[in-house]
Motif scaffolding. Structure first.
Motif, PDB file in Angstrom:
ATOM      1  N   VAL A 234     -26.146  12.159 -11.763  1.00  0.00           N
ATOM      2  CA  VAL A 234     -24.703  12.065 -11.965  1.00  0.00           C
ATOM      3  C   VAL A 234     -24.499  11.551 -13.379  1.00  0.00           C
ATOM      4  O   VAL A 234     -24.894  10.430 -13.702  1.00  0.00           O
ATOM      5  N   LYS A 235     -23.890  12.367 -14.243  1.00  0.00           N
ATOM      6  CA  LYS A 235     -23.780  12.034 -15.653  1.00  0.00           C
ATOM      7  C   LYS A 235     -22.340  11.702 -16.040  1.00  0.00           C
ATOM      8  O   LYS A 235     -21.384  12.079 -15.364  1.00  0.00           O
ATOM      9  N   ALA A 236     -22.237  10.986 -17.146  1.00  0.00           N
ATOM     10  CA  ALA A 236     -20.912  10.575 -17.630  1.00  0.00           C
ATOM     11  C   ALA A 236     -20.227  11.741 -18.336  1.00  0.00           C
ATOM     12  O   ALA A 236     -20.766  12.269 -19.309  1.00  0.00           O
ATOM     13  N   PRO A 237     -19.045  12.138 -17.900  1.00  0.00           N
ATOM     14  CA  PRO A 237     -18.330  13.228 -18.579  1.00  0.00           C
ATOM     15  C   PRO A 237     -17.724  12.804 -19.919  1.00  0.00           C
ATOM     16  O   PRO A 237     -17.459  13.648 -20.771  1.00  0.00           O
ATOM     17  N   VAL A 238     -17.508  11.485 -20.084  1.00  0.00           N
ATOM     18  CA  VAL A 238     -16.936  10.969 -21.341  1.00  0.00           C
ATOM     19  C   VAL A 238     -17.608   9.623 -21.658  1.00  0.00           C
ATOM     20  O   VAL A 238     -18.282   9.022 -20.816  1.00  0.00           O
ATOM     21  N   SER A 239     -17.402   9.157 -22.868  1.00  0.00           N
ATOM     22  CA  SER A 239     -17.857   7.824 -23.257  1.00  0.00           C
ATOM     23  C   SER A 239     -16.798   6.792 -22.907  1.00  0.00           C
ATOM     24  O   SER A 239     -15.610   7.108 -22.804  1.00  0.00           O
ATOM     25  N   GLY A 240     -17.231   5.540 -22.740  1.00  0.00           N
ATOM     26  CA  GLY A 240     -16.275   4.473 -22.483  1.00  0.00           C
ATOM     27  C   GLY A 240     -16.918   3.272 -21.820  1.00  0.00           C
ATOM     28  O   GLY A 240     -18.143   3.152 -21.759  1.00  0.00           O
ATOM     29  N   LEU A 241     -16.084   2.370 -21.326  1.00  0.00           N
ATOM     30  CA  LEU A 241     -16.550   1.216 -20.569  1.00  0.00           C
ATOM     31  C   LEU A 241     -16.939   1.678 -19.167  1.00  0.00           C
ATOM     32  O   LEU A 241     -16.185   2.389 -18.513  1.00  0.00           O
ATOM     33  N   PHE A 242     -18.106   1.241 -18.730  1.00  0.00           N
ATOM     34  CA  PHE A 242     -18.620   1.677 -17.429  1.00  0.00           C
ATOM     35  C   PHE A 242     -18.402   0.570 -16.409  1.00  0.00           C
ATOM     36  O   PHE A 242     -18.972  -0.513 -16.515  1.00  0.00           O
ATOM     37  N   TYR A 243     -17.557   0.858 -15.426  1.00  0.00           N
ATOM     38  CA  TYR A 243     -17.250  -0.113 -14.367  1.00  0.00           C
ATOM     39  C   TYR A 243     -17.791   0.462 -13.068  1.00  0.00           C
ATOM     40  O   TYR A 243     -17.188   1.350 -12.468  1.00  0.00           O
ATOM     41  N   ARG A 244     -18.937  -0.052 -12.616  1.00  0.00           N
ATOM     42  CA  ARG A 244     -19.564   0.553 -11.448  1.00  0.00           C
ATOM     43  C   ARG A 244     -19.150  -0.149 -10.160  1.00  0.00           C
ATOM     44  O   ARG A 244     -18.955  -1.371 -10.121  1.00  0.00           O
ATOM     45  N   LEU A 257     -16.178   7.103  -4.180  1.00  0.00           N
ATOM     46  CA  LEU A 257     -16.056   6.637  -5.555  1.00  0.00           C
ATOM     47  C   LEU A 257     -17.241   5.745  -5.922  1.00  0.00           C
ATOM     48  O   LEU A 257     -17.524   4.746  -5.241  1.00  0.00           O
ATOM     49  N   LEU A 258     -17.943   6.135  -6.994  1.00  0.00           N
ATOM     50  CA  LEU A 258     -19.120   5.387  -7.460  1.00  0.00           C
ATOM     51  C   LEU A 258     -18.787   4.447  -8.611  1.00  0.00           C
ATOM     52  O   LEU A 258     -19.323   3.337  -8.699  1.00  0.00           O
ATOM     53  N   ALA A 259     -17.944   4.904  -9.519  1.00  0.00           N
ATOM     54  CA  ALA A 259     -17.664   4.124 -10.726  1.00  0.00           C
ATOM     55  C   ALA A 259     -16.441   4.683 -11.431  1.00  0.00           C
ATOM     56  O   ALA A 259     -15.954   5.781 -11.107  1.00  0.00           O
ATOM     57  N   ARG A 260     -15.965   3.920 -12.405  1.00  0.00           N
ATOM     58  CA  ARG A 260     -14.887   4.376 -13.277  1.00  0.00           C
ATOM     59  C   ARG A 260     -15.333   4.229 -14.734  1.00  0.00           C
ATOM     60  O   ARG A 260     -16.069   3.295 -15.075  1.00  0.00           O
ATOM     61  N   ILE A 261     -14.864   5.143 -15.565  1.00  0.00           N
ATOM     62  CA  ILE A 261     -15.056   5.016 -17.008  1.00  0.00           C
ATOM     63  C   ILE A 261     -13.694   4.738 -17.620  1.00  0.00           C
ATOM     64  O   ILE A 261     -12.741   5.496 -17.418  1.00  0.00           O
ATOM     65  N   ILE A 262     -13.616   3.625 -18.341  1.00  0.00           N
ATOM     66  CA  ILE A 262     -12.335   3.097 -18.807  1.00  0.00           C
ATOM     67  C   ILE A 262     -12.270   3.205 -20.327  1.00  0.00           C
ATOM     68  O   ILE A 262     -13.257   2.979 -21.034  1.00  0.00           O
ATOM     69  N   HIS A 263     -11.092   3.539 -20.822  1.00  0.00           N
ATOM     70  CA  HIS A 263     -10.876   3.618 -22.271  1.00  0.00           C
ATOM     71  C   HIS A 263     -11.081   2.220 -22.868  1.00  0.00           C
ATOM     72  O   HIS A 263     -10.446   1.256 -22.431  1.00  0.00           O
ATOM     73  N   PRO A 264     -11.949   2.071 -23.868  1.00  0.00           N
ATOM     74  CA  PRO A 264     -12.275   0.733 -24.362  1.00  0.00           C
ATOM     75  C   PRO A 264     -11.161   0.068 -25.162  1.00  0.00           C
ATOM     76  O   PRO A 264     -11.194  -1.151 -25.357  1.00  0.00           O
ATOM     77  N   ILE A 265     -10.165   0.834 -25.601  1.00  0.00           N
ATOM     78  CA  ILE A 265      -9.069   0.270 -26.390  1.00  0.00           C
ATOM     79  C   ILE A 265      -7.774   0.209 -25.590  1.00  0.00           C
ATOM     80  O   ILE A 265      -7.100  -0.822 -25.537  1.00  0.00           O
ATOM     81  N   GLU A 266      -7.440   1.307 -24.918  1.00  0.00           N
ATOM     82  CA  GLU A 266      -6.158   1.398 -24.230  1.00  0.00           C
ATOM     83  C   GLU A 266      -6.210   0.921 -22.786  1.00  0.00           C
ATOM     84  O   GLU A 266      -5.163   0.659 -22.180  1.00  0.00           O
ATOM     85  N   GLY A 267      -7.418   0.847 -22.205  1.00  0.00           N
ATOM     86  CA  GLY A 267      -7.562   0.271 -20.878  1.00  0.00           C
ATOM     87  C   GLY A 267      -7.305   1.195 -19.710  1.00  0.00           C
ATOM     88  O   GLY A 267      -7.464   0.792 -18.556  1.00  0.00           O
ATOM     89  N   ASN A 268      -6.917   2.424 -19.962  1.00  0.00           N
ATOM     90  CA  ASN A 268      -6.644   3.342 -18.857  1.00  0.00           C
ATOM     91  C   ASN A 268      -7.939   3.983 -18.367  1.00  0.00           C
ATOM     92  O   ASN A 268      -8.957   4.019 -19.084  1.00  0.00           O
ATOM     93  N   ILE A 269      -7.901   4.502 -17.148  1.00  0.00           N
ATOM     94  CA  ILE A 269      -9.076   5.143 -16.554  1.00  0.00           C
ATOM     95  C   ILE A 269      -9.216   6.542 -17.124  1.00  0.00           C
ATOM     96  O   ILE A 269      -8.325   7.386 -16.985  1.00  0.00           O
TER      97      ILE A 269
END
Length: 303
Positions: A234-244, A257-269
């Protein structure tokens, strides 16, 4: 080896028992393999006690090398600090070659000729694993004996051209039954995982007739043999903060749901990561940042 800037480079080994060369154990070959070295340090303590109590079976020699790369560990660097090369990609070594080739040659000379070889290895991606034995398929692998550790899984991997320079591969070619042990994560020494692995090593030693009278309260599994190709990446479709939300050893259902990738500046998922199938999390990335296309999970599907 003499050093221009630091103390002489030494690899320290501990021998227990005497007689037939039965078991060689190699710990950290990379500077971030702290857990691997910690496990070896505790094995030194356990084996010294077992020897003092007369619980090592006579006629067997054990060689244990906790660390083959103290220079890198001293400065927190994964690979050899001078040229960023990997000792575990240099076997069987060359005593007239580059520094890491010379280290590999000296190390391999010391650990050749043993019936069994155990390496505490690490994955190229940082993360947590289900504790397991990993074996490269060379045509010489001994899968049945690998089950004597009592880990949940024995994972076989087809050899690729660049695997011919790994310790596991070369040990097998030179007639040692080689097993790479994976479990937990590199930088952590707390928790129960190191002691579970130590217990499994001592269980293996008892079952192959090197240690006598060993009993453990840690789980003993009837190991399931799987192939690395059975694992779904299972690979990351985008870069960002990894919240597993899920980590290794957890059961998952398809679409969970396994994890979320969060925008490192704006904070949105940016993305939510879902399980591709019913199964168990075999590997889970454990760093707070991820790059696009990095492996976040390996799922062993239960079909």
């Amino acid at each position: 080896m003499k050093s221009s800037f630091r103390d002489t480079f030494r690899i320290q080994g501990f021998r227990f028992g005497s007689g037939e060369k039965s078991l060689a154990i190699v710990g950290a070959m990379r500077g971030d393999e702290i857990q691997q070295q910690y496990i070896c340090s505790q094995l030194v303590r356990h084996l010294a006690q077992l020897e003092a109590e007369g619980r090592l079976v006579p006629g067997h020699e054990i060689l244990l090398i906790p660390s083959a790369n103290p220079y890198s560990m001293n400065i927190g660097k994964r690979f050899w600090p001078m040229d960023n090369t990997d000792i575990n990609r240099m076997f069987p070594g060359y005593d007239q070659g580059e520094t890491t080739q010379r280290i590999a040659a000296s190390l391999f000379e010391a650990i050749q000729g043993y019936t069994y070889g155990i390496q505490f290895a690490s994955f190229y991606v940082p993360g947590d694993f289900i504790p397991h034995v990993r074996i490269i398929e060379t045509g010489y692998e001994d899968v049945q004996t690998a089950g004597l550790f009592g880990f949940p899984y024995v994972c076989l991997r087809k050899s690729l051209p660049f695997d011919t320079t790994l310790l596991n591969y070369n040990w097998q070619i030179w007639n040692t039954k080689a097993y790479s042990i994976y479990g937990g994560q590199n930088g952590q020494v707390e928790g129960t995982m190191p002691f579970y692995i130590i217990s499994s090593i001592l269980r293996f030693m008892q079952r192959v007739g090197i240690v006598s009278h060993f009993a453990s309260a840690h789980p003993d599994y009837n190991s399931q043999v799987i192939h690395e190709s059975d694992l779904t990446d299972v690979k990351a479709p985008v870069s960002g903060l990894f919240y597993r939300l899920k980590t290794a050893r957890e059961d998952v259902r398809k679409g969970e749901l396994l994890a979320r990738i969060i925008h490192p500046i704006e904070g949105n998922i940016l993305e939510e990561i879902y399980a591709p199938d019913n199964g168990v999390v075999f590997f889970a990335h454990n760093q707070p940042l991820t790059l696009q296309d990095a492996t976040l999970y390996k799922i062993y599907s239960l079909r």
